[in-house]
Design an enzyme around this catalytic site. Sequence first.
Site, mmCIF file in Angstrom:
data_model
loop_
_atom_site.group_PDB
_atom_site.id
_atom_site.type_symbol
_atom_site.label_atom_id
_atom_site.label_comp_id
_atom_site.label_asym_id
_atom_site.label_seq_id
_atom_site.Cartn_x
_atom_site.Cartn_y
_atom_site.Cartn_z
ATOM 1 C CG HIS A 17 27.952 -14.508 17.695
ATOM 2 N ND1 HIS A 17 29.209 -13.993 17.474
ATOM 3 C CD2 HIS A 17 27.663 -14.220 18.985
ATOM 4 C CE1 HIS A 17 29.649 -13.409 18.572
ATOM 5 N NE2 HIS A 17 28.706 -13.522 19.514
ATOM 6 C CG HIS A 19 26.167 -14.785 23.867
ATOM 7 N ND1 HIS A 19 27.306 -15.338 24.391
ATOM 8 C CD2 HIS A 19 26.579 -14.006 22.819
ATOM 9 C CE1 HIS A 19 28.365 -14.916 23.720
ATOM 10 N NE2 HIS A 19 27.941 -14.097 22.752
ATOM 11 C CG HIS A 197 33.022 -13.816 21.589
ATOM 12 N ND1 HIS A 197 32.461 -15.059 21.608
ATOM 13 C CD2 HIS A 197 31.983 -12.934 21.661
ATOM 14 C CE1 HIS A 197 31.151 -14.948 21.677
ATOM 15 N NE2 HIS A 197 30.820 -13.670 21.713
ATOM 16 C CD GLU A 200 32.275 -8.118 21.248
ATOM 17 O OE1 GLU A 200 32.798 -8.964 22.001
ATOM 18 O OE2 GLU A 200 31.067 -7.778 21.337
ATOM 19 C CG ASP A 278 26.705 -10.751 20.440
ATOM 20 O OD1 ASP A 278 26.940 -11.820 21.003
ATOM 21 O OD2 ASP A 278 27.476 -9.761 20.496
ATOM 22 C CG ASP A 279 24.341 -10.866 24.000
ATOM 23 O OD1 ASP A 279 24.239 -11.906 24.666
ATOM 24 O OD2 ASP A 279 25.426 -10.440 23.549
#
Length: 337
Positions: A17, A19, A197, A200, A278-279
């Site tokens: 996961h 991005h 997703h 969340e 994630d980010d």
Amino acid sequence: MSVSEAFIRGIPKAELHLHIEGSLEPELMFALGRRNKVDIPFRSVEEVRAAYAFSNLQDFLDIYYQGANVLQTEDDFRELALAYFARLQADGGVHAEIFFDPETHTDRGLPFSVAIEGLLQGMREAEAKFGVTSKLIMCFLRHLEEESSFRTLRAAEPYLDRIAGVGLDSSEKGHPPSKFARVFQAAKSHGLKIVAHAGEEGPPEYVFEALDILHVDRLDHGNRALEDAALTRRLVEQGMTLTVCPLSNLKLCVVHELKDHPMKRMLDLGLKVTCNSDDPAYFGGYVGDNYVRTAQAVGLTRDDIVTLAKNSFTGSFLDVASLARHVAAVDAFMAAN
Ligand code: ADE
Ligand code: ZN
């Protein structure tokens, strides 16, 4: 006894996961902004980092889409990918299945080919340079209409042999998985894997829709599934992989303190969870930091770390032989450390 940081960082792992646009560090943002003559509404790297205080998902997304404006050429995307894979390797990462958001780029006038060609080049170079393998997952932005995802799927047709799957991201609340039922069905008929997703910020109903309407092969986040005991049991029984992102959950106020993160509870319930960043450029840590800080905050054991590492491979879209090779490498690491 707590697990050593060296063990946690060193154990072979995959990231499921991530991005790629969320791995754009402020330093690279400024370098690309200068190179491409794109204005950045901040004066310094410090000012950018100071702006990364978010109250919710939308707060973050507004800044994240703005940051992506500096990405203009294939080479920019290639550089972005290479920088991420260097970080992954430093954290014991040997494989990643990375998301990209084509509409973030096509909606500002870039041809579809620019992002994907640059990323595929970066992925090939990373494999040669770092020995890290990867797959690409194309996400649809759920705040846009389904017609936009259909246009994106059509633009992707020449690349379908190099895209492992499709995903669903961006603003969750008010944009349930059911809004994208038809495009996901079309993607599945192309033989693409399905992820989304869900749970969340959105309610357990969105997780049900991801399972029953999109027929996901993997669930991204899934935290709020815990609010529904029957849903939780179903995820355990199905052996559904959840790509959980603890530092993201902290930065986006899904949890208020890391010690309250449900990672340990999820493992104890028998959910097939993985640990991801994630980010990372926005949330303060790459995959290794997510493992280490979560282990410290919620008290993960050595067995928990091994389970997370193995889940990251068995939950991946790798072929069975590669998967078995990676799981054996985790066992070998455990025996030696
Ligand atoms: N896009 C990038 N990061 C995301 C996240 N955590 N949730 C939804 N969309 C995203
Ligand atoms: Zn995400």
